[in-house]
Design an enzyme around this catalytic site. Sequence first.
Site, PDB file in Angstrom:
ATOM      1  N   GLY A  71       0.821  -1.205   0.000  1.00 28.28           N
ATOM      2  CA  GLY A  71       0.000   0.000   0.000  1.00 28.28           C
ATOM      3  C   GLY A  71       0.856   1.257   0.000  1.00 28.28           C
ATOM      4  O   GLY A  71       0.575   2.220  -0.721  1.00 28.28           O
ATOM      5  N   THR A  72       1.912   1.245   0.791  1.00 26.30           N
ATOM      6  CA  THR A  72       2.761   2.440   0.915  1.00 26.30           C
ATOM      7  C   THR A  72       3.341   2.824  -0.447  1.00 26.30           C
ATOM      8  O   THR A  72       3.295   3.996  -0.847  1.00 26.30           O
ATOM      9  CB  THR A  72       3.891   2.181   1.933  1.00 26.30           C
ATOM     10  OG1 THR A  72       3.300   1.850   3.188  1.00 26.30           O
ATOM     11  CG2 THR A  72       4.798   3.391   2.086  1.00 26.30           C
ATOM     12  N   ASN A 138      -8.093   3.923   8.831  1.00 23.25           N
ATOM     13  CA  ASN A 138      -7.551   2.731   9.490  1.00 23.25           C
ATOM     14  C   ASN A 138      -7.696   2.772  11.011  1.00 23.25           C
ATOM     15  O   ASN A 138      -7.669   1.739  11.666  1.00 23.25           O
ATOM     16  CB  ASN A 138      -6.080   2.551   9.115  1.00 23.25           C
ATOM     17  CG  ASN A 138      -5.275   3.810   9.265  1.00 23.25           C
ATOM     18  OD1 ASN A 138      -5.549   4.806   8.591  1.00 23.25           O
ATOM     19  ND2 ASN A 138      -4.300   3.798  10.148  1.00 23.25           N
ATOM     20  N   GLN A 166      -7.945  -0.398   3.637  1.00 21.87           N
ATOM     21  CA  GLN A 166      -8.801  -0.997   4.670  1.00 21.87           C
ATOM     22  C   GLN A 166     -10.143  -1.484   4.135  1.00 21.87           C
ATOM     23  O   GLN A 166     -10.863  -2.171   4.859  1.00 21.87           O
ATOM     24  CB  GLN A 166      -9.023  -0.001   5.827  1.00 21.87           C
ATOM     25  CG  GLN A 166      -7.765   0.344   6.595  1.00 21.87           C
ATOM     26  CD  GLN A 166      -7.169  -0.849   7.371  1.00 21.87           C
ATOM     27  OE1 GLN A 166      -7.823  -1.871   7.562  1.00 21.87           O
ATOM     28  NE2 GLN A 166      -5.920  -0.720   7.791  1.00 21.87           N
ATOM     29  N   SER A 182      -3.599  -3.232  -0.572  1.00 16.99           N
ATOM     30  CA  SER A 182      -2.460  -3.935   0.031  1.00 16.99           C
ATOM     31  C   SER A 182      -2.844  -5.385   0.310  1.00 16.99           C
ATOM     32  O   SER A 182      -3.927  -5.658   0.841  1.00 16.99           O
ATOM     33  CB  SER A 182      -2.098  -3.227   1.342  1.00 16.99           C
ATOM     34  OG  SER A 182      -1.153  -3.984   2.061  1.00 16.99           O
ATOM     35  N   ALA A 183      -1.940  -6.322  -0.016  1.00 20.94           N
ATOM     36  CA  ALA A 183      -2.275  -7.748   0.090  1.00 20.94           C
ATOM     37  C   ALA A 183      -2.367  -8.243   1.527  1.00 20.94           C
ATOM     38  O   ALA A 183      -3.165  -9.119   1.837  1.00 20.94           O
ATOM     39  CB  ALA A 183      -1.237  -8.569  -0.683  1.00 20.94           C
ATOM     40  N   THR A 220      11.611  -6.492 -10.926  1.00 18.91           N
ATOM     41  CA  THR A 220      11.006  -7.815 -11.116  1.00 18.91           C
ATOM     42  C   THR A 220       9.827  -7.980 -10.166  1.00 18.91           C
ATOM     43  O   THR A 220       9.931  -7.689  -8.971  1.00 18.91           O
ATOM     44  CB  THR A 220      12.062  -8.907 -10.852  1.00 18.91           C
ATOM     45  OG1 THR A 220      13.166  -8.668 -11.729  1.00 18.91           O
ATOM     46  CG2 THR A 220      11.510 -10.299 -11.099  1.00 18.91           C
ATOM     47  N   CYS A 303       3.038   1.486  14.222  1.00 14.63           N
ATOM     48  CA  CYS A 303       4.181   2.149  13.630  1.00 14.63           C
ATOM     49  C   CYS A 303       5.443   1.392  13.973  1.00 14.63           C
ATOM     50  O   CYS A 303       5.506   0.678  14.966  1.00 14.63           O
ATOM     51  CB  CYS A 303       4.244   3.625  13.992  1.00 14.63           C
ATOM     52  SG  CYS A 303       4.904   3.922  15.580  1.00 14.63           S
TER      53      CYS A 303
END
Length: 358
Positions: A71-72, A138, A166, A182-183, A220, A303
Amino acid sequence: MRDRIYLDWNATAPPRSEAVAVYAKHAALAGNPSSVHAEGRAARGLLESARETVAGGLGVRADQIVFTSGGTEALALALKGTKLERTLVAATEHSAVLAAAPDAETIPVDTRGIVDTESLKAQLERGPALVAIMHANNETGVIHPIGEIGELVAAHGGRLLTDAVQTATKMPIPAADYVAVSAHKIGAFAGTGALIVRCAEDLNAVQHGGGQERGLRGGTENLLGIIAFAAAVEASDQDWLLHAQRRRERFETRLLAAGGEIFGRETHRLPTTSMVRMPGVSASTQLIHFDLAGFAVSSGAACSSGRVAASHVLQAMGVSTDEAGEAIRVSTGWSTTDADVDAFADAWIALSQARKAA
Ligand code: PLP
């Protein structure tokens, strides 16, 4: 001792068995999707089939998916790769957005945590911009009206970036120009995600390399992570969300009656998230107490340093620093049970009563 109870799903979800199985099945695979030999072509086949599965499950086109490391990175690609000169970000965005756009103008939110559309309109009247407004927060679970915001942004010649980390697989992917997912929040592994790009002409690559991902993300591809991502998307269903909603209602009703305060409760929220304040008890004291009692909960955004800081999200909603410093986040997922949440409510009420009596 009974098993621990995991109530920190917004930080990361436990991997789904389908994701683990497909990862194990292909773990010894050789072959770079960019190579022309048979092994490379087989890897390319797996990659493109995973792309189709992710796209189909999320309800977007396969050629709109740009796989990233999470996600970042997806958010950074949109924020740093935009061709627009101005950027506006909601005050309650994740730090992945705030840190990637340090010069952005802030869009305020109201006391419910919803973006102030009058302010946004006035900001957009000063010129087109890339606007970053998340789908659901979140920390509080508060859901922004992305459809309405998207129309406002488009009417002013801007582009909308929505962080759907989220909400992906829980709600439809919102109609924004760029959407980050995000996975590891949906039952696959950290280190994989995607930016859904509906408007490629306004975006430059940030990470250059071998021209992968339509030239928008060099490097890759993390094939195993992507295959697991596809398996998790395919395994997702929404049947459990109704139970989650009922369970959360019972949980919050009990905590409110015991003197708790729930942030964002007066608006539409994800059914899996409660941000709850225990008056007079710091979040760090609560986290340590609950951890020792067998519950994994969090103080809001996880964090990397593990420190407990007062939430910028609550402060943007007008909550004082002291009060924000007494809030913790309880988040649930598809395998959470009623008994898990009831046990946590019992523990929360017991701590609160013990503190009042002391
Ligand atoms: N955006 C939101 C709303 C999040 O909750 C997170 C993860 O905590 C991220 C972005 C970052 O995603 P990732 O961990 O895949 O980089």
